[in-house]
Design an enzyme around this catalytic site. Structure first.
Site, PDB file in Angstrom:
ATOM      1  N   SER A 197     -10.322  -0.403   3.437  1.00 53.33           N
ATOM      2  CA  SER A 197      -9.569  -0.613   4.679  1.00 53.33           C
ATOM      3  C   SER A 197      -9.065   0.732   5.206  1.00 53.33           C
ATOM      4  O   SER A 197      -8.439   1.483   4.463  1.00 53.33           O
ATOM      5  CB  SER A 197      -8.369  -1.514   4.431  1.00 53.33           C
ATOM      6  N   GLU A 230      -4.474   4.159   6.460  1.00 54.35           N
ATOM      7  CA  GLU A 230      -4.177   3.883   5.045  1.00 54.35           C
ATOM      8  C   GLU A 230      -4.601   5.022   4.104  1.00 54.35           C
ATOM      9  O   GLU A 230      -3.811   5.420   3.249  1.00 54.35           O
ATOM     10  CB  GLU A 230      -4.830   2.550   4.648  1.00 54.35           C
ATOM     11  N   ARG A 288       0.840  -1.214   0.000  1.00 49.93           N
ATOM     12  CA  ARG A 288       0.000   0.000   0.000  1.00 49.93           C
ATOM     13  C   ARG A 288       0.875   1.265   0.000  1.00 49.93           C
ATOM     14  O   ARG A 288       0.579   2.239   0.682  1.00 49.93           O
ATOM     15  CB  ARG A 288      -0.924   0.023   1.227  1.00 49.93           C
TER      16      ARG A 288
HETATM   17  N1  EPU Z   1     -11.101 -10.450  10.597  1.00 42.57           N
HETATM   18  C1  EPU Z   1     -11.779 -10.535  11.769  1.00 42.57           C
HETATM   19  N2  EPU Z   1     -12.653  -9.551  12.094  1.00 42.57           N
HETATM   20  C2  EPU Z   1     -12.852  -8.489  11.295  1.00 42.57           C
HETATM   21  C3  EPU Z   1     -12.153  -8.373  10.094  1.00 42.57           C
HETATM   22  C4  EPU Z   1     -11.268  -9.376   9.748  1.00 42.57           C
HETATM   23  O1  EPU Z   1     -11.623 -11.489  12.524  1.00 42.57           O
HETATM   24  O2  EPU Z   1     -13.664  -7.628  11.670  1.00 42.57           O
HETATM   25  C5  EPU Z   1     -10.189 -11.521  10.209  1.00 42.57           C
HETATM   26  C6  EPU Z   1     -10.777 -12.336   9.042  1.00 42.57           C
HETATM   27  O3  EPU Z   1     -11.607 -13.366   9.496  1.00 42.57           O
HETATM   28  C7  EPU Z   1      -9.552 -12.873   8.363  1.00 42.57           C
HETATM   29  C8  EPU Z   1      -8.521 -11.767   8.607  1.00 42.57           C
HETATM   30  O4  EPU Z   1      -8.993 -10.977   9.688  1.00 42.57           O
HETATM   31  O5  EPU Z   1      -9.096 -14.031   8.997  1.00 42.57           O
HETATM   32  C9  EPU Z   1      -8.265 -10.899   7.382  1.00 42.57           C
HETATM   33  O6  EPU Z   1      -9.481 -10.296   6.927  1.00 42.57           O
HETATM   34  P1  EPU Z   1      -9.818 -10.153   5.365  1.00 42.57           P
HETATM   35  O7  EPU Z   1      -9.662 -11.458   4.682  1.00 42.57           O
HETATM   36  O8  EPU Z   1     -11.146  -9.482   5.250  1.00 42.57           O
HETATM   37  O9  EPU Z   1      -8.678  -9.243   4.780  1.00 42.57           O
HETATM   38  P2  EPU Z   1      -7.970  -7.938   5.374  1.00 42.57           P
HETATM   39  O10 EPU Z   1      -6.556  -8.292   5.684  1.00 42.57           O
HETATM   40  O11 EPU Z   1      -8.776  -7.333   6.442  1.00 42.57           O
HETATM   41  C10 EPU Z   1      -6.965  -7.095   3.118  1.00 42.57           C
HETATM   42  C11 EPU Z   1      -6.883  -5.781   2.392  1.00 42.57           C
HETATM   43  C12 EPU Z   1      -8.168  -5.534   1.599  1.00 42.57           C
HETATM   44  C13 EPU Z   1      -8.332  -6.652   0.614  1.00 42.57           C
HETATM   45  C14 EPU Z   1      -8.389  -7.997   1.373  1.00 42.57           C
HETATM   46  C15 EPU Z   1      -8.407  -9.174   0.427  1.00 42.57           C
HETATM   47  C16 EPU Z   1      -5.435  -4.308   3.662  1.00 42.57           C
HETATM   48  C17 EPU Z   1      -5.327  -3.152   4.592  1.00 42.57           C
HETATM   49  N3  EPU Z   1      -6.667  -4.706   3.334  1.00 42.57           N
HETATM   50  O12 EPU Z   1      -7.985  -6.969   4.079  1.00 42.57           O
HETATM   51  O13 EPU Z   1      -7.987  -4.320   0.872  1.00 42.57           O
HETATM   52  O14 EPU Z   1      -9.516  -6.500  -0.155  1.00 42.57           O
HETATM   53  O15 EPU Z   1      -7.210  -8.142   2.197  1.00 42.57           O
HETATM   54  O16 EPU Z   1      -7.172  -9.307  -0.197  1.00 42.57           O
HETATM   55  O17 EPU Z   1      -4.399  -4.841   3.222  1.00 42.57           O
HETATM   56  C18 EPU Z   1      -8.349  -1.970   0.923  1.00 42.57           C
HETATM   57  O18 EPU Z   1      -7.132  -1.836   0.873  1.00 42.57           O
HETATM   58  O19 EPU Z   1      -9.121  -0.973   0.942  1.00 42.57           O
HETATM   59  C19 EPU Z   1      -8.924  -3.309   0.953  1.00 42.57           C
HETATM   60  C20 EPU Z   1     -10.236  -3.521   1.066  1.00 42.57           C
END
Ligand code: EPU
Length: 351
Positions: free
Chosen positions: A247, A347, A165
């Site tokens: 995010s 972010e 990012r």
């Molecule tokens: N989780 C929780 N509770 C929550 C949110 C997440 O327990 O409220 C857990 C999920 O169950 C999962 C883990 O955290 O085990 C990761 O969550 P998720 O798969 O939703 O992905 P993320 O790491 O939160 C990142 C990117 C997203 C992108 C997704 C898919 C960043 C900051 N965010 O989210 O990007 O779509 O992976 O690749 O890297 C963005 O940058 O705006 C964005 C949406």
């Protein structure tokens, strides 16, 4: 070239925050930008706000510097190598629409980045990433204009200084580690190298599940695109219905020792070991574990299905203010710090 004054910015930021631009200019071509540079060089030297889809932006008040709304359009195949199609798009093209078009032409590679809001020109700025693909994996080069000198220049991937990012466009000029082009450059066109020997990127758990559910081990790029759209629609709020900027925090990276310490505080912490020995933590999980889901400050709230996303609970009529959003964000940072000893980094760009 039309210069507008006191323009309401609510329609131009996906959080739906109310603020005004003192000076607002639509940039529909390189020629328009160069004409603006000749007419008002001082506007371009004083850190103008370059606006794409406004999907990674938090406005905390009226914008006094010039706002340049990028509306440079066009998409075309510019060259071919034995291994890649090199496809170019104007910075103002809608990102999702551009991917849809590349797939319709038979050029795969961007499908995992479906439904990321915003424009093509904004995509390299934060090196957008989702479902196992980052922009840098498909990036070829870009064209930009130096806002101080009016010079056109091009950058390849190495010169963009991509990180998680992160890119040279997020850093202030003069920063030792980066060239630093924040507020200094306006991206006009971006080129992508799309692989002729395409294999689907299915490493992300949600996509593995989709492949299993549908019994499709070898999906087409269009199939992956549809899966990613389904997954995002289930997890993330649609900015056209509920204001948000995706995010709100980056997923933090810690050392293996720090991770052991955090696991001792809560063994369930979601963490991903990285090839370099560091560990990436799921910021959404950390925020969720601190009990933030569904909480709010005024009309700024934490999304109830994904704690990493802050939302505008007041809609267009009674929107959250930038102050409420930042108060909520700081309260979340404090509570994650107190519980896990980690500072979450915001972010989106805050203006
Ligand atoms: N989780 C929780 N509770 C929550 C949110 C997440 O327990 O409220 C857990 C999920 O169950 C999962 C883990 O955290 O085990 C990761 O969550 P998720 O798969 O939703 O992905 P993320 O790491 O939160 C990142 C990117 C997203 C992108 C997704 C898919 C960043 C900051 N965010 O989210 O990007 O779509 O992976 O690749 O890297 C963005 O940058 O705006 C964005 C949406």
């Amino acid at each position: 070239m039309l210069v507008e004054n006191l323009v309401p910015l609510q329609p131009f930021n996906t959080f739906g925050i109310q603020a005004r631009a003192h000076t607002f200019v639509r940039i529909d071509s390189v020629a328009t930008l160069l004409a603006l540079h000749r007419a008002h060089p001082s506007w371009l030297r004083s850190q103008p706000l370059v606006l794409g889809g406004g999907s990674n932006l938090v406005l905390t008040g009226d914008v006094t510097q010039a706002v340049l709304k990028v509306e440079i359009m066009g998409r075309e195949l510019v060259s071919e190598t034995p291994h890649h199609w090199v496809v170019q798009a104007g910075a103002g093209e809608n990102w999702h629409g551009f991917i849809d078009w590349t797939l319709a032409q038979g050029w795969p590679g961007l499908e995992n980045l479906a439904l990321v809001p915003g424009t093509v020109g904004a995509s390299p700025v934060q090196n957008i990433g989702a479902y196992g693909v980052e922009l840098q994996d498909r990036f070829h080069s870009l064209d930009a204009v130096d806002l101080h000198t009016g010079q056109l220049f091009s950058l390849d991937a190495a010169q963009c200084g991509f990180g998680y990012r992160d890119s040279v466009f997020k850093h202030a000029p003069g920063n030792a580690r980066h060239l630093g082009l924040a507020g200094r450059a306006l991206i006009t066109h971006v080129r992508f190298a799309l692989p002729k020997k395409w294999v689907p990127e299915l490493s992300y758990l949600d996509l593995v599940r989709k492949a299993e559910e549908t019994g499709t081990a070898h999906p087409s790029a269009r199939q992956v695109f549809d899966w990613v759209c389904d997954i995002r629609r289930a997890k993330l709020p649609d900015p056209s219905k509920v204001g948000n900027v995706g995010s709100f925090f980056k997923n933090p990276t810690v050392s293996a020792e720090q991770c052991t310490d955090i696991i001792a505080r809560d063994p369930k912490v979601v963490h991903y070991p990285m090839p370099d020995g560091t560990v990436k933590l799921a910021a959404g999980w950390l925020i969720d574990a601190c009990g933030w889901k569904g909480k709010a400050v005024g009309n700024a709230g934490v999304y109830d299905k994904q704690a990493l996303v802050l939302v505008n609970k007041g809609g267009a009529a009674n929107p959250a203010t930038g102050g409420e959003v930042m108060t909520l964000a700081k309260a979340i940072q404090t509570s994650v710090y107190e519980r896990f000893g980690l500072r979450l980094e915001i972010e989106p760009v805050v203006v």
